[in-house]
Each structure stands twice: as C-alpha cells, then as structure tokens.
Motif scaffolding. Structure first.
Motif, mmCIF file in Angstrom:
data_model
loop_
_atom_site.group_PDB
_atom_site.id
_atom_site.type_symbol
_atom_site.label_atom_id
_atom_site.label_comp_id
_atom_site.label_asym_id
_atom_site.label_seq_id
_atom_site.Cartn_x
_atom_site.Cartn_y
_atom_site.Cartn_z
ATOM 1 N N ASP A 1 0.822 -1.204 0.000
ATOM 2 C CA ASP A 1 0.000 0.000 0.000
ATOM 3 C C ASP A 1 0.864 1.265 0.000
ATOM 4 N N ARG A 2 2.036 1.189 0.649
ATOM 5 C CA ARG A 2 2.873 2.373 0.801
ATOM 6 C C ARG A 2 3.727 2.663 -0.434
ATOM 7 N N PHE A 3 4.274 1.628 -1.094
ATOM 8 C CA PHE A 3 5.237 1.827 -2.172
ATOM 9 C C PHE A 3 4.634 1.427 -3.514
ATOM 10 N N ALA A 4 4.542 2.382 -4.412
ATOM 11 C CA ALA A 4 3.951 2.105 -5.720
ATOM 12 C C ALA A 4 4.798 1.123 -6.525
ATOM 13 N N ASN A 5 6.092 1.011 -6.219
ATOM 14 C CA ASN A 5 6.961 0.097 -6.956
ATOM 15 C C ASN A 5 7.042 -1.283 -6.300
ATOM 16 N N ALA A 6 6.208 -1.542 -5.307
ATOM 17 C CA ALA A 6 6.179 -2.856 -4.661
ATOM 18 C C ALA A 6 5.262 -3.809 -5.415
ATOM 19 N N ARG A 7 5.664 -5.067 -5.467
ATOM 20 C CA ARG A 7 4.842 -6.152 -6.001
ATOM 21 C C ARG A 7 4.873 -7.279 -4.977
ATOM 22 N N MET A 8 3.783 -8.051 -4.886
ATOM 23 C CA MET A 8 3.742 -9.109 -3.885
ATOM 24 C C MET A 8 3.301 -10.435 -4.485
ATOM 25 N N LEU A 9 4.091 -11.478 -4.210
ATOM 26 C CA LEU A 9 3.697 -12.849 -4.516
ATOM 27 C C LEU A 9 3.181 -13.467 -3.225
ATOM 28 N N LEU A 10 1.880 -13.662 -3.133
ATOM 29 C CA LEU A 10 1.236 -14.241 -1.964
ATOM 30 C C LEU A 10 1.197 -15.753 -2.114
ATOM 31 N N VAL A 11 1.611 -16.465 -1.084
ATOM 32 C CA VAL A 11 1.524 -17.925 -1.087
ATOM 33 C C VAL A 11 0.374 -18.315 -0.168
ATOM 34 N N ARG A 12 -0.687 -18.790 -0.770
ATOM 35 C CA ARG A 12 -1.884 -19.139 -0.009
ATOM 36 C C ARG A 12 -1.717 -20.510 0.636
ATOM 37 N N ASN A 13 -2.393 -20.695 1.771
ATOM 38 C CA ASN A 13 -2.352 -21.964 2.508
ATOM 39 C C ASN A 13 -0.931 -22.319 2.926
ATOM 40 N N SER A 14 -0.212 -21.338 3.428
ATOM 41 C CA SER A 14 1.164 -21.553 3.866
ATOM 42 C C SER A 14 1.445 -20.718 5.105
ATOM 43 N N ASP A 15 2.168 -21.327 6.047
ATOM 44 C CA ASP A 15 2.660 -20.561 7.190
ATOM 45 C C ASP A 15 4.181 -20.514 7.206
ATOM 46 N N GLU A 16 4.805 -20.841 6.079
ATOM 47 C CA GLU A 16 6.264 -20.870 6.009
ATOM 48 C C GLU A 16 6.855 -19.470 6.133
ATOM 49 N N HIS A 17 7.888 -19.364 6.936
ATOM 50 C CA HIS A 17 8.650 -18.116 7.074
ATOM 51 C C HIS A 17 9.992 -18.348 6.389
ATOM 52 N N GLY A 18 10.167 -17.710 5.233
ATOM 53 C CA GLY A 18 11.318 -18.007 4.379
ATOM 54 C C GLY A 18 10.866 -18.969 3.294
ATOM 55 N N LEU A 19 10.670 -18.465 2.075
ATOM 56 C CA LEU A 19 10.041 -19.262 1.017
ATOM 57 C C LEU A 19 11.002 -19.649 -0.106
ATOM 58 N N PHE A 20 11.583 -18.679 -0.761
ATOM 59 C CA PHE A 20 12.433 -18.940 -1.924
ATOM 60 C C PHE A 20 13.584 -19.866 -1.530
ATOM 61 N N ASN A 21 13.748 -20.941 -2.300
ATOM 62 C CA ASN A 21 14.738 -21.999 -2.068
ATOM 63 C C ASN A 21 14.325 -22.995 -0.991
ATOM 64 N N PHE A 22 13.187 -22.761 -0.327
ATOM 65 C CA PHE A 22 12.771 -23.657 0.747
ATOM 66 C C PHE A 22 11.444 -24.351 0.441
ATOM 67 N N THR A 23 11.005 -24.345 -0.822
ATOM 68 C CA THR A 23 9.749 -25.001 -1.194
ATOM 69 C C THR A 23 9.978 -25.906 -2.394
ATOM 70 N N ARG A 24 8.939 -26.690 -2.729
ATOM 71 C CA ARG A 24 8.953 -27.510 -3.940
ATOM 72 C C ARG A 24 7.994 -26.944 -4.989
ATOM 73 N N SER A 25 7.524 -25.728 -4.765
ATOM 74 C CA SER A 25 6.528 -25.139 -5.658
ATOM 75 C C SER A 25 7.194 -24.491 -6.867
ATOM 76 N N PRO A 26 6.974 -24.999 -8.077
ATOM 77 C CA PRO A 26 7.506 -24.309 -9.258
ATOM 78 C C PRO A 26 6.962 -22.892 -9.387
ATOM 79 N N CYS A 27 5.734 -22.677 -8.948
ATOM 80 C CA CYS A 27 5.140 -21.342 -9.030
ATOM 81 C C CYS A 27 5.963 -20.334 -8.229
ATOM 82 N N ILE A 28 6.345 -20.714 -7.006
ATOM 83 C CA ILE A 28 7.139 -19.819 -6.157
ATOM 84 C C ILE A 28 8.561 -19.704 -6.670
ATOM 85 N N GLU A 29 9.187 -20.839 -6.889
ATOM 86 C CA GLU A 29 10.615 -20.845 -7.225
ATOM 87 C C GLU A 29 10.878 -20.200 -8.581
#
Length: 558
Positions: A472-500
């Motif tokens: 909401d604060r930064f117009a140059n921000a983009r967000m990849l939301l991972v639904r149904n997840s409580d993982e803290h630290g995602l990239f390199n720590f999942t098996r999801s091709p969508c995330i990785e």
C-alpha cells in the motif's frame, strides 16, 4: 537462521524520516572510494567447510570500512565479505547480495548452501543465476569476521518469566539485568556503530569493489529492512530486490513485531483452541467448553516457561492445560510426583489419552527443569549480542518503563503467544542512549525499480499485514502471496515451481508475472525440497494468478 526473534515493543518513533529530494539520495556515492579486497579461501568459521561442488568459486576477503560512513574520523573496522563467483565468468551480469535474516544471523553457511542448490538446479533461472551472477554477502558488523561482539552471557535470566510474574521484586530483578546488559553491550569501542545504516554502507563498499553499477538483493525476514534501508540511501544503485517473508518496513520495530505476537496468538486459537472448544470431551474436558476457556485464562505463570507460542496442535494445548490443572490443584513438589499423577487417564479415548499423557510427560520435564549452569545461545554469542544491539542503535525508544510494564501485563492477559522475554530488550534500549543510525527516508525507496515481496498468508513471524502495508505504501512494490502456507522463508525452501520460478526469474531478469495486478498468488509450497523423491517427475509449472487484497487491517497495538 530464517527466524526473527519476536519482541513486543510498541508506540515508538517510526524508522522512517520525512522525504528528501532525489538529489540528496546516494549521499556518499560521488566521493566514495573503491576498497581493495584480496580474495582467498574462506575460513570454516565464516562459511562452514567449503563444498567441493563449488570448487574455488567460494572465496572470502575483508575491507576496511569507516566506523561511521556518514562522519568518518579515521577509525576503521575490518568487514568480512563472502562470494561465490559466477560459474561462467565470461557471461557474468552482476551480483546478488544476500541477507540471511536476523539481526544476528550470519550469512556464510546458508549462502554456500543456496549457491550449491542453484548450481545443481534443473530449473533454468536458478541455473542462470549460478552461471551469470556472483552470490555475495557482507558479514554484518559484530558477527564472526566483522569485529565480533560478545556481550551476552547465554546464562538463564536472574528473574522469573515476566509473562507469569510481574511483581515488584521480579520486575526489579529484570531492570537490574537490563542495565547490566546495556552497560556491557555498549562498552566495546565499535558497539554503537553496529546498526543497519552502517551495514548498508558496507554493502555499497562491496558493490563498488565488484565494479557493479547496481546492487541486486535477496533478503529474508529482517533482510527486507536491510533492502529497504539500502534503497533509501542508494536508490539509483538499487537493482532488483527480493524481500522474502519480510518485516513490516513501514512501521517501527515495536509495532511491527507486536503484530507478530497477535498473529501467533490468533494461530493458536485457530489451530489448537477452537478444535478443543468444538469437542471438549474428546480432549478430556467434559461437555462444557467454558471449562476450557477458563483453563486457558488461568494458565499459571510457571506454564509460561513452556513457550506457548510454539503450540500448533489441539493435542499440545490440551496436554498443557491438563498439566497446568494438576500443577495448580495438586501442587506436586517434584517431577516424579507430577509423573505419578500423569499415570491417570486424561481423556476417554485410549489413543487420545496416550498422546496427551506422552506430551504432558515431556512438558513436565520442562516445568521442573532447573536453571542451566552452562551458556546457551540462540544464534551464538555474537549473533545474540548483535540481536540486542542493532534495534537500540537503529531507532529511538520512547516509552516509559511504567508503560512497558503495563503493556507487558496486558500482553500476558490477552495473548498466549507472549513470553515476556521481549520486555528485557525494550528496557535495554530505553537505557541505551540515543540511536546512532539516521532514520530511513521512505520516499527514496520509490525511486528504486519495482521490487518483489514473497509472503505466506499465514506466516506468524512476519504476518501478511506487513507485506500489505508495504504494498500500500510503495507504488513500486509487487507481492507474490503464497496461499495456505505458514512458512517463514520461502524462496529456495519449497517444492513449488510457481514460487521458485517466479522468484528466480525476477532475480535473474527482472521479469514479473504479467497479471495486470501488483499482487499475485501461488497455492501452497508443496513441501520442502528435502521431501522430494529422487527420480520423481517434476511438479507442473503454474504461473501466479492475480489477486485483490483487502485494505490493510487496523493496527492492534497496546
């Protein structure tokens, strides 16, 4: 290493200052020198044993940095740097700077592990990153390799857990310990300049040494604050930024981390308490849900030693409540006496009863455990020391100690997730003195290129509200939301091709999903990479889909 230790400090001044003109950004760039670095094999203390998979690509060095980049006075500090060179030097496109989290997390071991994973990856963009980018890290000040700071003892506190005992006597014991820690941690000559601001200046020194026009960045948890701070000072040298499970950089440490206590409590209610309330008899509480609610409200202070924030299942909570009831009603004086009481059934179903009594027996050992006589550290003596020092140096803490005590009492009343440990940290900072870091300038972050945030929808360490506030604060921000997840630290720590794929493609090329929205989503992590079976077919590639997020929720602060 990924985790950020929670602290519930509230109502402090924001990290951000008022905006300045673009001409004032990158203040040191025009006259900054280019440091000379001699690269050589890395000490095991920095990175762990060198992996043969990386060969001589893994190397370390050091550079002499001003104690205060903004006001150099001739005092220098040797700063350790680590890199894994691009596998194909002729195709080198730049560097990815890595921040492992913290404050107090050392980047070396995890940086080497990620470099190995990228080198061995079958995914095209991870392989692209390995071939064409150096993966580098500046060792944060105070950690091994950058002027080690060791000011915490690792010994148990002299006071009882504050969430269970806020009496005058116990409070005064905590105040004495806080004063001693503030005095000890502030004493080393360089301690006052171990902060996030000086760290990002150290990062820019390394950028200049590597000859890169822009600094690309991948930070986990507290790493988002490092990325934001760098962009606020050097927006025109900021390249692609990936904030993974980030701290809420739009707010101060206090209010951002208070939201984590609320989120953890809500998760306990949702995952553990509500199932018991819906079927109390199954867990040994009869037919009246009110009994369960009353038992939760009256958890005795000693049960707070059990770190209730770690409860994830109804069985864990039920075992805790049964143990607390026996402690309060029967008052067994010894562990053996408690274990004898736990031989009696707790629940009518034999299978459930066996699970509850097994858990309660393990918890009882913690309740009766005597204070340790040897030091114990969460992130090592240096990491734990830096975790204490950086927040005090980064920002001004303004609440009165009486207000902190009132808030601690209210937190203990409202939230199962609070331990009271965070109160010590705030009192230390209140007795620390003025911060040495200049506040960030939030407007300058918007001068940087579009950046990507990764965020689990149920992350309780850095809740979704923080990423929504940044979006909401930064117009140059983009967000990849991972639904149904409580993982803290995602990239390199999942098996999801969508995330990785989304994260690696962005770091490698700057390309973001073409969804027409600043927020887009993947569904689930599909487990950890460690859970993969060799030879099994890869999961299908699914691109993120656009999502519309609700407005950021109102802040829940005391």
């Amino acid at each position: 290493m990924k985790m950020l230790r929670l602290a519930a400090h509230v109502a402090c001044l924001p990290l951000f200052a008022v905006a300045v003109s673009p001409a004032q950004a990158s203040v040191n760039n025009a006259t900054a020198t280019v440091p000379s670095i001699t690269w050589s094999p890395c000490p095991d203390a920095w990175t762990g044993p060198a992996s043969p998979d990386l060969g001589d690509r893994l190397e370390c060095g050091s550079m002499s940095a001003p104690l205060d980049h903004e006001a150099p006075d001739g005092n220098l500090l040797e700063i350790g740097v680590i890199r894994v060179r691009a596998a194909v030097p002729a195709l080198r496109e730049g560097s990815i700077f890595f921040q492992a989290g913290g404050p107090g997390a050392h980047p070396g071991t995890l940086l080497q592990a990620i470099a190995r994973a990228w080198t061995d990856s079958d995914w095209i963009y991870q392989h692209h990153l390995s071939e064409r980018f150096d993966l580098v890290a500046v060792i944060p000040r105070g950690l091994v390799g950058s002027g080690e700071l060791r000011c915490v003892t690792g010994m148990p506190p002299s006071y009882e857990t504050l969430s269970g005992d806020l009496s005058d006597a116990n409070w005064n014991l905590m105040l004495s310990e806080a004063q001693a820690m503030a005095d000890t941690c502030r004493a080393p000559w360089h301690a006052r300049y171990i902060n996030t601001e000086q760290h990002v200046h150290d990062m820019d020194m390394l950028r200049r040494a590597l000859g890169d026009e822009r600094l690309h960045f991948y930070g986990i948890s507290y790493g988002s604050l490092v990325g934001a701070w760098y962009a606020s000072v050097y927006p025109y040298h900021t390249g692609r930024m990936l904030w993974d499970s980030g701290l809420d950089v739009t707010r101060d440490y206090a209010s951002a981390l208070q939201s984590a206590i609320v989120a953890q409590h809500d998760a306990i209610v949702r995952k553990a308490l509500n199932p018991i309330l819906s079927d109390p008899a199954r867990y040994g509480f009869g037919s009246n849900p009110g009994i369960v609610t009353e038992a939760v409200d009256k958890l005795p202070g000693r049960m707070r030693k059990l770190r209730l924030a770690a409860i994830k299942t109804p069985e864990e909570l039920a075992a805790t409540l049964h143990l607390a009831n026996l402690w309060e009603v029967r008052k067994p004086a010894t562990l053996n006496a408690m274990l004898r009481l736990l031989r009696n059934p707790l629940a009518p179903d034999p299978n459930m009863d066996a699970r509850l009594r097994h858990m309660a027996n393990k918890l009882a050992a913690l309740v009766y455990m005597q204070p340790g006589t040897t030091p114990r550290f969460q992130s090592g003596p240096e990491g734990d020391s830096v975790r204490v020092v950086v927040p005090c140096n980064d920002m001004l803490w303004t609440r009165s100690e009486s207000a902190v005590r009132r808030a601690a009492r209210e937190n203990a009343r409202r939230y199962l997730s609070t331990t009271g440990h965070e109160v010590l940290d705030e009192i230390i900072c209140l007795r620390w003195g003025p911060p040495t870091a200049r506040p960030m300038v939030s407007a300058n972050i918007e001068l940087a290129p579009p950046f990507l945030m990764l965020q689990s929808d149920a992350d309780t360490s850095t809740p979704l509200t923080g990423a929504m506030n940044a979006l909401d604060r930064f117009a140059n921000a983009r967000m990849l939301l991972v639904r149904n997840s409580d993982e803290h630290g995602l990239f390199n720590f999942t098996r999801s091709p969508c995330i990785e794929l989304t994260a690696a493609r962005y770091l490698a090329t700057g390309q973001l999903p073409e969804t027409g929205s600043r927020a887009f989503a993947c569904d689930g992590t599909h487990g950890s990479p460690l859970e993969g079976i060799p030879g099994e077919p890869p999961l299908p590639v699914v691109e993120p889909v656009a999502v519309t997020l609700p407005a950021p929720a109102a802040h829940d602060e005391l």
